[in-house]
Design a protein around this motif. Sequence first.
Motif, PDB file in Angstrom:
ATOM      1  N   VAL A 293     -39.469  27.161 -29.810  1.00  0.00           N
ATOM      2  CA  VAL A 293     -38.430  27.895 -29.086  1.00  0.00           C
ATOM      3  C   VAL A 293     -37.167  27.054 -28.901  1.00  0.00           C
ATOM      4  O   VAL A 293     -37.214  25.947 -28.371  1.00  0.00           O
ATOM      5  N   GLY A 294     -36.042  27.616 -29.326  1.00  0.00           N
ATOM      6  CA  GLY A 294     -34.758  26.962 -29.122  1.00  0.00           C
ATOM      7  C   GLY A 294     -34.502  25.782 -30.027  1.00  0.00           C
ATOM      8  O   GLY A 294     -33.545  25.034 -29.812  1.00  0.00           O
ATOM      9  N   PHE A 295     -35.334  25.583 -31.057  1.00  0.00           N
ATOM     10  CA  PHE A 295     -35.219  24.405 -31.910  1.00  0.00           C
ATOM     11  C   PHE A 295     -34.550  24.725 -33.251  1.00  0.00           C
ATOM     12  O   PHE A 295     -34.981  24.279 -34.302  1.00  0.00           O
ATOM     13  N   GLN A 296     -33.474  25.510 -33.195  1.00  0.00           N
ATOM     14  CA  GLN A 296     -32.664  25.693 -34.392  1.00  0.00           C
ATOM     15  C   GLN A 296     -32.146  24.319 -34.814  1.00  0.00           C
ATOM     16  O   GLN A 296     -31.793  23.501 -33.963  1.00  0.00           O
ATOM     17  N   THR A 297     -32.110  24.075 -36.113  1.00  0.00           N
ATOM     18  CA  THR A 297     -31.777  22.715 -36.535  1.00  0.00           C
ATOM     19  C   THR A 297     -31.013  22.685 -37.849  1.00  0.00           C
ATOM     20  O   THR A 297     -31.143  23.578 -38.688  1.00  0.00           O
ATOM     21  N   LYS A 298     -30.216  21.637 -38.014  1.00  0.00           N
ATOM     22  CA  LYS A 298     -29.535  21.392 -39.282  1.00  0.00           C
ATOM     23  C   LYS A 298     -30.036  20.086 -39.913  1.00  0.00           C
ATOM     24  O   LYS A 298     -29.427  19.563 -40.850  1.00  0.00           O
ATOM     25  N   MET A 299     -31.169  19.559 -39.403  1.00  0.00           N
ATOM     26  CA  MET A 299     -31.765  18.383 -40.028  1.00  0.00           C
ATOM     27  C   MET A 299     -32.271  18.720 -41.423  1.00  0.00           C
ATOM     28  O   MET A 299     -32.715  19.836 -41.681  1.00  0.00           O
ATOM     29  N   LYS A 300     -32.239  17.740 -42.316  1.00  0.00           N
ATOM     30  CA  LYS A 300     -32.815  17.933 -43.634  1.00  0.00           C
ATOM     31  C   LYS A 300     -34.333  18.038 -43.508  1.00  0.00           C
ATOM     32  O   LYS A 300     -34.926  17.555 -42.544  1.00  0.00           O
ATOM     33  N   TYR A 301     -34.957  18.650 -44.494  1.00  0.00           N
ATOM     34  CA  TYR A 301     -36.380  18.967 -44.389  1.00  0.00           C
ATOM     35  C   TYR A 301     -37.254  17.738 -44.116  1.00  0.00           C
ATOM     36  O   TYR A 301     -38.143  17.775 -43.256  1.00  0.00           O
ATOM     37  N   GLY A 302     -37.039  16.658 -44.844  1.00  0.00           N
ATOM     38  CA  GLY A 302     -37.858  15.465 -44.636  1.00  0.00           C
ATOM     39  C   GLY A 302     -37.729  14.925 -43.232  1.00  0.00           C
ATOM     40  O   GLY A 302     -38.721  14.536 -42.595  1.00  0.00           O
ATOM     41  N   ALA A 303     -36.508  14.934 -42.711  1.00  0.00           N
ATOM     42  CA  ALA A 303     -36.270  14.448 -41.350  1.00  0.00           C
ATOM     43  C   ALA A 303     -36.926  15.355 -40.319  1.00  0.00           C
ATOM     44  O   ALA A 303     -37.466  14.884 -39.305  1.00  0.00           O
ATOM     45  N   GLN A 304     -36.898  16.662 -40.558  1.00  0.00           N
ATOM     46  CA  GLN A 304     -37.514  17.596 -39.619  1.00  0.00           C
ATOM     47  C   GLN A 304     -38.995  17.291 -39.426  1.00  0.00           C
ATOM     48  O   GLN A 304     -39.494  17.228 -38.295  1.00  0.00           O
ATOM     49  N   THR A 305     -39.703  17.103 -40.526  1.00  0.00           N
ATOM     50  CA  THR A 305     -41.133  16.830 -40.450  1.00  0.00           C
ATOM     51  C   THR A 305     -41.414  15.590 -39.626  1.00  0.00           C
ATOM     52  O   THR A 305     -42.298  15.586 -38.750  1.00  0.00           O
ATOM     53  N   GLU A 306     -40.655  14.530 -39.856  1.00  0.00           N
ATOM     54  CA  GLU A 306     -40.857  13.280 -39.123  1.00  0.00           C
ATOM     55  C   GLU A 306     -40.540  13.435 -37.644  1.00  0.00           C
ATOM     56  O   GLU A 306     -41.311  13.012 -36.777  1.00  0.00           O
ATOM     57  N   VAL A 307     -39.404  14.037 -37.340  1.00  0.00           N
ATOM     58  CA  VAL A 307     -38.958  14.147 -35.945  1.00  0.00           C
ATOM     59  C   VAL A 307     -39.843  15.098 -35.150  1.00  0.00           C
ATOM     60  O   VAL A 307     -40.266  14.799 -34.024  1.00  0.00           O
ATOM     61  N   PHE A 308     -40.163  16.262 -35.705  1.00  0.00           N
ATOM     62  CA  PHE A 308     -40.956  17.238 -34.959  1.00  0.00           C
ATOM     63  C   PHE A 308     -42.393  16.785 -34.749  1.00  0.00           C
ATOM     64  O   PHE A 308     -43.048  17.218 -33.794  1.00  0.00           O
ATOM     65  N   ARG A 309     -42.902  15.914 -35.613  1.00  0.00           N
ATOM     66  CA  ARG A 309     -44.252  15.385 -35.403  1.00  0.00           C
ATOM     67  C   ARG A 309     -44.289  14.300 -34.333  1.00  0.00           C
ATOM     68  O   ARG A 309     -45.368  13.793 -34.013  1.00  0.00           O
ATOM     69  N   MET A 310     -43.134  13.957 -33.773  1.00  0.00           N
ATOM     70  CA  MET A 310     -43.095  13.075 -32.611  1.00  0.00           C
ATOM     71  C   MET A 310     -43.420  13.833 -31.329  1.00  0.00           C
ATOM     72  O   MET A 310     -43.689  13.224 -30.294  1.00  0.00           O
ATOM     73  N   ILE A 311     -43.399  15.171 -31.390  1.00  0.00           N
ATOM     74  CA  ILE A 311     -43.688  15.979 -30.212  1.00  0.00           C
ATOM     75  C   ILE A 311     -45.184  15.927 -29.922  1.00  0.00           C
ATOM     76  O   ILE A 311     -46.003  16.191 -30.812  1.00  0.00           O
ATOM     77  N   PRO A 312     -45.587  15.567 -28.711  1.00  0.00           N
ATOM     78  CA  PRO A 312     -47.013  15.513 -28.369  1.00  0.00           C
ATOM     79  C   PRO A 312     -47.709  16.846 -28.666  1.00  0.00           C
ATOM     80  O   PRO A 312     -47.239  17.907 -28.255  1.00  0.00           O
ATOM     81  N   GLY A 313     -48.814  16.757 -29.384  1.00  0.00           N
ATOM     82  CA  GLY A 313     -49.543  17.957 -29.781  1.00  0.00           C
ATOM     83  C   GLY A 313     -49.180  18.446 -31.169  1.00  0.00           C
ATOM     84  O   GLY A 313     -49.886  19.265 -31.747  1.00  0.00           O
ATOM     85  N   LEU A 314     -48.056  17.947 -31.710  1.00  0.00           N
ATOM     86  CA  LEU A 314     -47.619  18.354 -33.048  1.00  0.00           C
ATOM     87  C   LEU A 314     -47.655  17.180 -34.026  1.00  0.00           C
ATOM     88  O   LEU A 314     -47.022  17.230 -35.079  1.00  0.00           O
ATOM     89  N   GLU A 315     -48.417  16.139 -33.683  1.00  0.00           N
ATOM     90  CA  GLU A 315     -48.475  14.958 -34.547  1.00  0.00           C
ATOM     91  C   GLU A 315     -48.969  15.286 -35.955  1.00  0.00           C
ATOM     92  O   GLU A 315     -48.580  14.632 -36.931  1.00  0.00           O
ATOM     93  N   ASN A 316     -49.825  16.300 -36.055  1.00  0.00           N
ATOM     94  CA  ASN A 316     -50.360  16.694 -37.359  1.00  0.00           C
ATOM     95  C   ASN A 316     -49.906  18.099 -37.750  1.00  0.00           C
ATOM     96  O   ASN A 316     -50.579  18.798 -38.514  1.00  0.00           O
ATOM     97  N   ALA A 317     -48.758  18.488 -37.234  1.00  0.00           N
ATOM     98  CA  ALA A 317     -48.262  19.850 -37.456  1.00  0.00           C
ATOM     99  C   ALA A 317     -48.036  20.133 -38.934  1.00  0.00           C
ATOM    100  O   ALA A 317     -47.520  19.303 -39.684  1.00  0.00           O
ATOM    101  N   SER A 318     -48.433  21.347 -39.317  1.00  0.00           N
ATOM    102  CA  SER A 318     -48.164  21.852 -40.656  1.00  0.00           C
ATOM    103  C   SER A 318     -47.190  23.017 -40.497  1.00  0.00           C
ATOM    104  O   SER A 318     -47.402  23.898 -39.648  1.00  0.00           O
ATOM    105  N   PHE A 319     -46.121  23.031 -41.292  1.00  0.00           N
ATOM    106  CA  PHE A 319     -45.034  23.980 -41.081  1.00  0.00           C
ATOM    107  C   PHE A 319     -45.065  25.116 -42.110  1.00  0.00           C
ATOM    108  O   PHE A 319     -45.063  24.887 -43.320  1.00  0.00           O
ATOM    109  N   ALA A 320     -45.085  26.343 -41.595  1.00  0.00           N
ATOM    110  CA  ALA A 320     -44.982  27.512 -42.461  1.00  0.00           C
ATOM    111  C   ALA A 320     -43.548  27.708 -42.915  1.00  0.00           C
ATOM    112  O   ALA A 320     -43.287  28.244 -43.988  1.00  0.00           O
TER     113      ALA A 320
END
Length: 452
Positions: free
Chosen positions: A285-312
């Motif tokens: 929610v509210g996480f619209q982003t202009k980060m490049k794809y590789g950066a998104q994966t790294e940064v969003f997996r810093m969120i507790p509970g999303l360390e192993n997140a897989s993105f649709a």
Amino acid sequence: MDKTLHIVGGGMAGSEAAWQAAEMGVSVVIHEMRPQVGTFAHKTGNLAEMVCSNSFRSDDDEQNAVGLLHWEMRQAQGLIMAMADKHRLPAGGALAVDRDTFSEEITARLTAHPRITVEAGEIAELPAEGSWIFATGPLTSAGLGAAIQAETGAERLAFFDAIAPIVYAESIDMDVVWAQSRYDKGETEEEQKAYLNCPMTKPQYEAFIDALLAADKTEFHEGETAGYFDGCLPIEVMAERGRETLRHGPMKPVGLTNAHRPEEKAYAVVQLRRDNALGTLFNIVGFQTKMKYGAQTEVFRMIPGLENASFARLGGIHRNTFINSPTLLDDQMRLRSRPNIRFAGQVTGVEGYVESSAMGLLAGRMAAAELLGLDLPPVPQDTAMGALIHHITGGAEAKTFQPMNVNFGLFRPLEDVRGGRRGRKDRYKGYTDRAKAAWTAWLQGQPVPELA
């Protein structure tokens, strides 16, 4: 005279316009360039495809302007709201839908309608004859955009819009994350647990902000400027405005209690909202982003509970186009220089699924009435519909015109019958009561009552 209404664009506005006009007895042709011509954001060829959020926002029709707009569209037998209600997902006080089944059924309903035909292919010119509605949305094609620019003699206005990522539910660590709507909002237990919450300590938050600011971002092309709509800012832009901005925006920790550690107060919380009926997808929610794809994966997996997140779907950024409606459109949403053409939806400078659909509803009814020789009275300004159409066709300052969500700031002030100032809750209820009476009378073709 040809009594056929042509609608360019099969998004929310075009779909609603087609339904309203066809239900009034007019033959309609929807011209949709997808799937022959794709866009950055669309993934299917379905009509009314949702490309950003799956939420129609608040459904409160007494204290919220967009909830009031929901109510008005339902009273007008709107297709978009009927399908949103049918494919609704638990989302606390918000109206969220299963985006796939929602657009699939709208496509089926429109293509099965005896007075509606759907033709695939791009329209890149402004026709000189016939009745037309252009509801091409914020992703208007380059060819049509050039034609609009040539006709209006003005530069197109544009801003950049960003899309939030979607996470597979199975990849979320529920030993860290818990289900709860903010302030336990919702009438049922399912609605009260419609959101997933990822808690952050202060060190985790600070590290996240550092990574967010340092991440590789999408660069703008030469000559482009980033005039973002404030209601859909990329999280990096919010973070650049101050390190605490996100913690007071989409990451605010208020109204939530950690089910795993109720004694601990989170410094910040990232929320995820269910994105489909199966509960297999959640958007951040509210996480619209202009980060490049590789950066998104790294940064969003810093969120507790999303360390192993897989993105649709990862987030993205695209150029949104809209016209300077206050200078170009009359009060019937017709292009002043070519009255056979109306514009509707987000391309007119309204922002949001609901607002776009609402302008499609009005444009469809206005065009159909004109073709049928009917006298359609002006939309009452004291309704949510009327406040929006008044804003885009003359109420807004043309020099500073920007996309706008519906809000009570667009409504005419209430007369204070008590002789004192109204509180906000009382004032909002006054707006909605007045609007409902005016909208009901308009639909019935009766004079609009003068209410305080």
